[in-house]
Design a protein around this motif. Structure first.
Motif, PDB file in Angstrom:
ATOM      1  N   ILE A   1      33.160  12.900  36.656  1.00  0.00           N
ATOM      2  CA  ILE A   1      33.183  13.804  36.334  1.00  0.00           C
ATOM      3  C   ILE A   1      32.343  13.954  34.511  1.00  0.00           C
ATOM      4  O   ILE A   1      31.589  14.427  34.420  1.00  0.00           O
ATOM      5  N   GLU A   2      33.081  12.514  34.183  1.00  0.00           N
ATOM      6  CA  GLU A   2      32.101  12.684  33.066  1.00  0.00           C
ATOM      7  C   GLU A   2      30.829  11.823  32.547  1.00  0.00           C
ATOM      8  O   GLU A   2      30.478  12.867  32.116  1.00  0.00           O
ATOM      9  N   ALA A   3      30.862  11.418  33.437  1.00  0.00           N
ATOM     10  CA  ALA A   3      29.471  10.938  33.014  1.00  0.00           C
ATOM     11  C   ALA A   3      28.470  12.075  33.514  1.00  0.00           C
ATOM     12  O   ALA A   3      26.724  12.114  33.100  1.00  0.00           O
ATOM     13  N   GLN A   4      28.646  12.563  34.459  1.00  0.00           N
ATOM     14  CA  GLN A   4      27.795  13.892  35.248  1.00  0.00           C
ATOM     15  C   GLN A   4      27.558  14.802  33.554  1.00  0.00           C
ATOM     16  O   GLN A   4      26.727  15.559  33.754  1.00  0.00           O
ATOM     17  N   THR A   5      28.714  15.471  33.238  1.00  0.00           N
ATOM     18  CA  THR A   5      29.103  15.797  32.391  1.00  0.00           C
ATOM     19  C   THR A   5      28.268  15.518  31.162  1.00  0.00           C
ATOM     20  O   THR A   5      27.221  17.161  30.667  1.00  0.00           O
ATOM     21  N   ARG A   6      28.032  14.071  31.067  1.00  0.00           N
ATOM     22  CA  ARG A   6      27.328  13.776  29.729  1.00  0.00           C
ATOM     23  C   ARG A   6      26.385  14.086  30.007  1.00  0.00           C
ATOM     24  O   ARG A   6      24.972  14.422  29.292  1.00  0.00           O
ATOM     25  N   ARG A   7      25.120  13.729  31.588  1.00  0.00           N
ATOM     26  CA  ARG A   7      24.407  14.004  31.890  1.00  0.00           C
ATOM     27  C   ARG A   7      23.260  15.633  31.564  1.00  0.00           C
ATOM     28  O   ARG A   7      22.572  16.231  31.389  1.00  0.00           O
ATOM     29  N   VAL A   8      24.376  16.449  32.366  1.00  0.00           N
ATOM     30  CA  VAL A   8      24.077  17.813  32.161  1.00  0.00           C
ATOM     31  C   VAL A   8      24.022  17.757  31.021  1.00  0.00           C
ATOM     32  O   VAL A   8      22.904  19.240  29.927  1.00  0.00           O
ATOM     33  N   VAL A   9      24.656  17.913  29.390  1.00  0.00           N
ATOM     34  CA  VAL A   9      24.974  18.566  28.504  1.00  0.00           C
ATOM     35  C   VAL A   9      23.424  17.354  27.480  1.00  0.00           C
ATOM     36  O   VAL A   9      22.619  17.709  27.098  1.00  0.00           O
TER      37      VAL A   9
ATOM     38  N   THR B   1      34.933  28.444  32.773  1.00  0.00           N
ATOM     39  CA  THR B   1      34.668  27.940  33.615  1.00  0.00           C
ATOM     40  C   THR B   1      35.026  28.079  35.185  1.00  0.00           C
ATOM     41  O   THR B   1      36.209  28.100  34.597  1.00  0.00           O
ATOM     42  N   VAL B   2      34.162  28.212  35.963  1.00  0.00           N
ATOM     43  CA  VAL B   2      34.891  28.567  37.212  1.00  0.00           C
ATOM     44  C   VAL B   2      34.501  27.597  38.591  1.00  0.00           C
ATOM     45  O   VAL B   2      34.343  26.282  38.272  1.00  0.00           O
ATOM     46  N   GLY B   3      35.860  27.662  39.323  1.00  0.00           N
ATOM     47  CA  GLY B   3      35.832  26.273  40.248  1.00  0.00           C
ATOM     48  C   GLY B   3      34.904  27.662  41.283  1.00  0.00           C
ATOM     49  O   GLY B   3      34.987  28.292  41.875  1.00  0.00           O
ATOM     50  N   VAL B   4      34.229  26.118  41.790  1.00  0.00           N
ATOM     51  CA  VAL B   4      33.071  27.184  42.844  1.00  0.00           C
ATOM     52  C   VAL B   4      33.210  26.142  44.031  1.00  0.00           C
ATOM     53  O   VAL B   4      33.438  25.571  44.116  1.00  0.00           O
ATOM     54  N   THR B   5      32.696  26.003  45.396  1.00  0.00           N
ATOM     55  CA  THR B   5      32.398  25.465  46.973  1.00  0.00           C
ATOM     56  C   THR B   5      31.422  24.390  46.467  1.00  0.00           C
ATOM     57  O   THR B   5      31.897  23.328  47.367  1.00  0.00           O
ATOM     58  N   ALA B   6      29.981  25.045  46.025  1.00  0.00           N
ATOM     59  CA  ALA B   6      29.507  24.307  46.404  1.00  0.00           C
ATOM     60  C   ALA B   6      28.231  24.300  44.868  1.00  0.00           C
ATOM     61  O   ALA B   6      28.428  25.887  43.947  1.00  0.00           O
TER      62      ALA B   6
ATOM     63  N   PHE C   1      37.254  21.721  40.402  1.00  0.00           N
ATOM     64  CA  PHE C   1      38.202  21.936  39.686  1.00  0.00           C
ATOM     65  C   PHE C   1      39.902  22.015  39.385  1.00  0.00           C
ATOM     66  O   PHE C   1      39.873  21.773  38.181  1.00  0.00           O
ATOM     67  N   GLU C   2      40.541  21.780  40.115  1.00  0.00           N
ATOM     68  CA  GLU C   2      41.932  21.102  39.520  1.00  0.00           C
ATOM     69  C   GLU C   2      41.887  19.672  39.507  1.00  0.00           C
ATOM     70  O   GLU C   2      42.573  18.785  38.690  1.00  0.00           O
ATOM     71  N   ARG C   3      40.625  18.648  40.183  1.00  0.00           N
ATOM     72  CA  ARG C   3      40.820  17.349  39.773  1.00  0.00           C
ATOM     73  C   ARG C   3      39.737  17.374  38.705  1.00  0.00           C
ATOM     74  O   ARG C   3      40.615  16.421  37.372  1.00  0.00           O
ATOM     75  N   ASP C   4      38.963  18.244  38.488  1.00  0.00           N
ATOM     76  CA  ASP C   4      38.218  17.606  37.149  1.00  0.00           C
ATOM     77  C   ASP C   4      38.323  18.487  35.890  1.00  0.00           C
ATOM     78  O   ASP C   4      37.888  18.448  34.782  1.00  0.00           O
ATOM     79  N   TYR C   5      39.454  19.790  35.821  1.00  0.00           N
ATOM     80  CA  TYR C   5      38.998  20.248  34.599  1.00  0.00           C
ATOM     81  C   TYR C   5      39.259  19.571  34.010  1.00  0.00           C
ATOM     82  O   TYR C   5      39.203  20.044  32.542  1.00  0.00           O
ATOM     83  N   ALA C   6      41.049  18.918  33.522  1.00  0.00           N
ATOM     84  CA  ALA C   6      41.078  18.210  32.154  1.00  0.00           C
ATOM     85  C   ALA C   6      40.299  16.689  31.895  1.00  0.00           C
ATOM     86  O   ALA C   6      40.249  16.603  31.006  1.00  0.00           O
ATOM     87  N   ALA C   7      39.603  16.399  32.855  1.00  0.00           N
ATOM     88  CA  ALA C   7      38.840  15.420  31.951  1.00  0.00           C
ATOM     89  C   ALA C   7      37.699  16.349  31.407  1.00  0.00           C
ATOM     90  O   ALA C   7      37.572  15.474  30.555  1.00  0.00           O
ATOM     91  N   LEU C   8      37.049  17.217  31.596  1.00  0.00           N
ATOM     92  CA  LEU C   8      36.023  18.052  31.052  1.00  0.00           C
ATOM     93  C   LEU C   8      36.731  18.484  29.932  1.00  0.00           C
ATOM     94  O   LEU C   8      35.796  18.251  29.201  1.00  0.00           O
ATOM     95  N   ASN C   9      38.242  18.882  29.812  1.00  0.00           N
ATOM     96  CA  ASN C   9      38.066  19.665  28.399  1.00  0.00           C
ATOM     97  C   ASN C   9      38.113  18.309  27.774  1.00  0.00           C
ATOM     98  O   ASN C   9      38.379  18.755  26.450  1.00  0.00           O
ATOM     99  N   SER C  10      38.494  17.029  27.753  1.00  0.00           N
ATOM    100  CA  SER C  10      38.957  15.981  26.778  1.00  0.00           C
ATOM    101  C   SER C  10      37.926  15.349  26.403  1.00  0.00           C
ATOM    102  O   SER C  10      37.729  15.430  25.358  1.00  0.00           O
ATOM    103  N   LEU C  11      36.506  15.857  27.769  1.00  0.00           N
ATOM    104  CA  LEU C  11      35.258  15.871  26.569  1.00  0.00           C
ATOM    105  C   LEU C  11      34.351  16.465  26.367  1.00  0.00           C
ATOM    106  O   LEU C  11      33.724  16.481  24.811  1.00  0.00           O
TER     107      LEU C  11
END
Length: 131
Positions: A50-58, A110-115, A85-95
């Protein structure tokens, strides 16, 4: 009268669907949700986690913003979509705060989605305001 301005940013990521990278309307700029693909190598595997993907998205959002003369400082609202969502939400919030000046975070949902397209863990779209 149609005052919309549609933008395709030449350096921007390859679209994964039919859309404009950004649309201007009434002083606001709506940035299409970006994926964690590499604009220089769009068929490369996605970054891991999630961290690497979020950085690339930003990074991709900054390319699109820059293509219309804006920066993250112009962002008023962000919508973030997470497949885990449950796994990645805290890491996203930290970054997330690291992308913006202290005390100047945009409004956010922030919304949890299926895909998501291309098997991404995260997608982010933005609303920005031209100064």
């Amino acid at each position: 009268m149609n005052d919309l301005i549609h933008h395709m940013v030449s350096a921007g990521p390859r679209p994964v669907a039919p859309f404009s990278h950004a649309v201007e309307a009434g002083g606001f700029v709506f940035i299409t949700g970006q994926m964690p693909t590499d604009p220089a190598n769009p068929d490369a595997p996605l970054p891991e986690g999630i961290e690497a993907q979020t950085r690339r998205v930003v990074d991709n959002l900054q390319i699109v913003l820059g293509g219309v003369g804006l920066t993250l400082d112009h962002v008023t609202m962000a919508r973030i979509y997470l497949t885990q969502f449950e796994r990645d939400y805290a890491a996203l919030n930290s970054l997330w705060p690291s992308f913006f000046p202290s005390g100047k975070l945009p409004a956010r949902t922030t919304v949890g989605v299926t895909a998501l397209a291309v098997g991404a863990l995260v997608e982010i779209d933005l609303v920005a305001r031209k100064a």
